[in-house]
Design a protein around this motif. Structure first.
Motif, PDB file in Angstrom:
ATOM      1  N   LYS A  32      25.894  54.556  16.941  1.00 24.71           N
ATOM      2  CA  LYS A  32      25.554  55.925  17.163  1.00 24.71           C
ATOM      3  C   LYS A  32      26.730  56.685  17.849  1.00 24.71           C
ATOM      4  O   LYS A  32      26.749  57.602  18.506  1.00 24.71           O
ATOM      5  N   CYS A  33      28.124  56.084  17.754  1.00 29.12           N
ATOM      6  CA  CYS A  33      29.041  56.820  18.181  1.00 29.12           C
ATOM      7  C   CYS A  33      29.420  58.105  17.449  1.00 29.12           C
ATOM      8  O   CYS A  33      29.145  58.355  16.197  1.00 29.12           O
ATOM      9  N   SER A  34      29.990  58.862  18.055  1.00 25.83           N
ATOM     10  CA  SER A  34      30.627  60.299  17.455  1.00 25.83           C
ATOM     11  C   SER A  34      32.125  60.253  17.191  1.00 25.83           C
ATOM     12  O   SER A  34      32.802  59.358  18.131  1.00 25.83           O
ATOM     13  N   SER A  35      32.538  61.467  16.660  1.00 27.07           N
ATOM     14  CA  SER A  35      34.048  61.696  16.889  1.00 27.07           C
ATOM     15  C   SER A  35      34.518  61.755  18.201  1.00 27.07           C
ATOM     16  O   SER A  35      35.730  61.509  18.481  1.00 27.07           O
ATOM     17  N   ALA A  44      44.143  57.569  24.540  1.00 26.18           N
ATOM     18  CA  ALA A  44      44.863  56.933  25.632  1.00 26.18           C
ATOM     19  C   ALA A  44      46.054  56.376  24.823  1.00 26.18           C
ATOM     20  O   ALA A  44      47.112  56.253  25.396  1.00 26.18           O
ATOM     21  N   TYR A  45      46.042  56.374  23.443  1.00 27.12           N
ATOM     22  CA  TYR A  45      47.223  56.024  22.735  1.00 27.12           C
ATOM     23  C   TYR A  45      48.250  56.869  22.017  1.00 27.12           C
ATOM     24  O   TYR A  45      48.975  56.729  21.512  1.00 27.12           O
ATOM     25  N   GLY A  46      47.729  58.186  22.110  1.00 24.45           N
ATOM     26  CA  GLY A  46      48.487  59.378  21.443  1.00 24.45           C
ATOM     27  C   GLY A  46      47.844  60.611  21.432  1.00 24.45           C
ATOM     28  O   GLY A  46      46.528  60.790  21.529  1.00 24.45           O
ATOM     29  N   GLU A  47      48.188  61.574  20.887  1.00 23.27           N
ATOM     30  CA  GLU A  47      47.483  62.813  20.654  1.00 23.27           C
ATOM     31  C   GLU A  47      46.974  62.709  19.377  1.00 23.27           C
ATOM     32  O   GLU A  47      47.446  62.761  18.164  1.00 23.27           O
ATOM     33  N   ILE A  48      45.681  62.944  19.477  1.00 22.94           N
ATOM     34  CA  ILE A  48      44.829  62.761  17.957  1.00 22.94           C
ATOM     35  C   ILE A  48      44.561  64.122  17.507  1.00 22.94           C
ATOM     36  O   ILE A  48      44.439  65.226  18.314  1.00 22.94           O
ATOM     37  N   GLU A  49      44.958  64.228  16.308  1.00 25.80           N
ATOM     38  CA  GLU A  49      45.155  65.448  15.556  1.00 25.80           C
ATOM     39  C   GLU A  49      43.719  65.599  14.765  1.00 25.80           C
ATOM     40  O   GLU A  49      43.294  66.808  14.606  1.00 25.80           O
ATOM     41  N   GLY A  50      42.991  64.609  14.585  1.00 25.98           N
ATOM     42  CA  GLY A  50      41.658  64.811  13.963  1.00 25.98           C
ATOM     43  C   GLY A  50      41.057  63.214  13.573  1.00 25.98           C
ATOM     44  O   GLY A  50      41.662  62.493  13.407  1.00 25.98           O
ATOM     45  N   ILE A  51      39.576  63.384  13.630  1.00 26.36           N
ATOM     46  CA  ILE A  51      38.882  62.248  13.390  1.00 26.36           C
ATOM     47  C   ILE A  51      37.863  62.449  12.239  1.00 26.36           C
ATOM     48  O   ILE A  51      37.190  63.316  12.381  1.00 26.36           O
ATOM     49  N   ARG A  63      30.159  50.761   9.931  1.00 26.27           N
ATOM     50  CA  ARG A  63      30.793  52.140   9.917  1.00 26.27           C
ATOM     51  C   ARG A  63      32.282  52.079  10.149  1.00 26.27           C
ATOM     52  O   ARG A  63      32.763  51.321  10.807  1.00 26.27           O
ATOM     53  N   PHE A  64      32.816  53.339   9.392  1.00 32.25           N
ATOM     54  CA  PHE A  64      34.182  53.398   9.340  1.00 32.25           C
ATOM     55  C   PHE A  64      34.501  54.728   9.476  1.00 32.25           C
ATOM     56  O   PHE A  64      33.772  55.524   9.080  1.00 32.25           O
ATOM     57  N   GLY A  65      35.972  54.828   9.725  1.00 32.82           N
ATOM     58  CA  GLY A  65      36.462  56.295   9.774  1.00 32.82           C
ATOM     59  C   GLY A  65      38.097  56.126   9.590  1.00 32.82           C
ATOM     60  O   GLY A  65      38.399  55.328   9.604  1.00 32.82           O
TER      61      GLY A  65
END
Length: 107
Positions: A32-35, A44-51, A63-65
């Motif tokens: 049930k997790c979302s982006s 917390a590990y860095g600046e996320i550009e996209g998921i 599930r994977f991504g």
């Protein structure tokens, strides 16, 4: 006849710049997790550009991504730091994506 450049697996043309983006494969995601949930945990590990979360499941049924980080200096070091990330009762499996091996931070 004009020749076309072959496309890379991540959709960019073979000659394009990666703009400092490093992509990581993230597996064993909860059902049930979302982006947004992934962004909260990995932010917390860095600046996320996209998921991106795949609709399919891996060969083990999980599930994977993919998570793309901006401005990563050392991708292998970040991979080691994220080795023990948990999302609820799921320990996430995170490593550099095959399409990310040509990205910034890898020699």
């Amino acid at each position: 006849m004009e020749s076309r450049r072959p496309a890379k697996r991540d959709g960019r043309s073979a000659g394009s710049e990666n703009n400092g983006i490093t992509k990581f494969y993230v597996a064993r995601l909860p059902d049930k997790c979302s982006s947004k949930d992934i962004a909260e945990v990995l932010g917390a590990y860095g600046e996320i550009e996209g998921i991106y979360i795949a609709r399919k499941r891996d060969t083990r049924g999980y599930r994977f991504g993919f998570a793309s980080f901006k401005g990563v200096e050392n991708g292998r070091e970040l991979e080691k730091k994220m080795a023990s990330v948990w999302m609820g009762s799921f320990r996430l499996f995170i490593n550099v994506a095959n399409v990310g091996l040509g990205c910034v931070g890898f020699d």
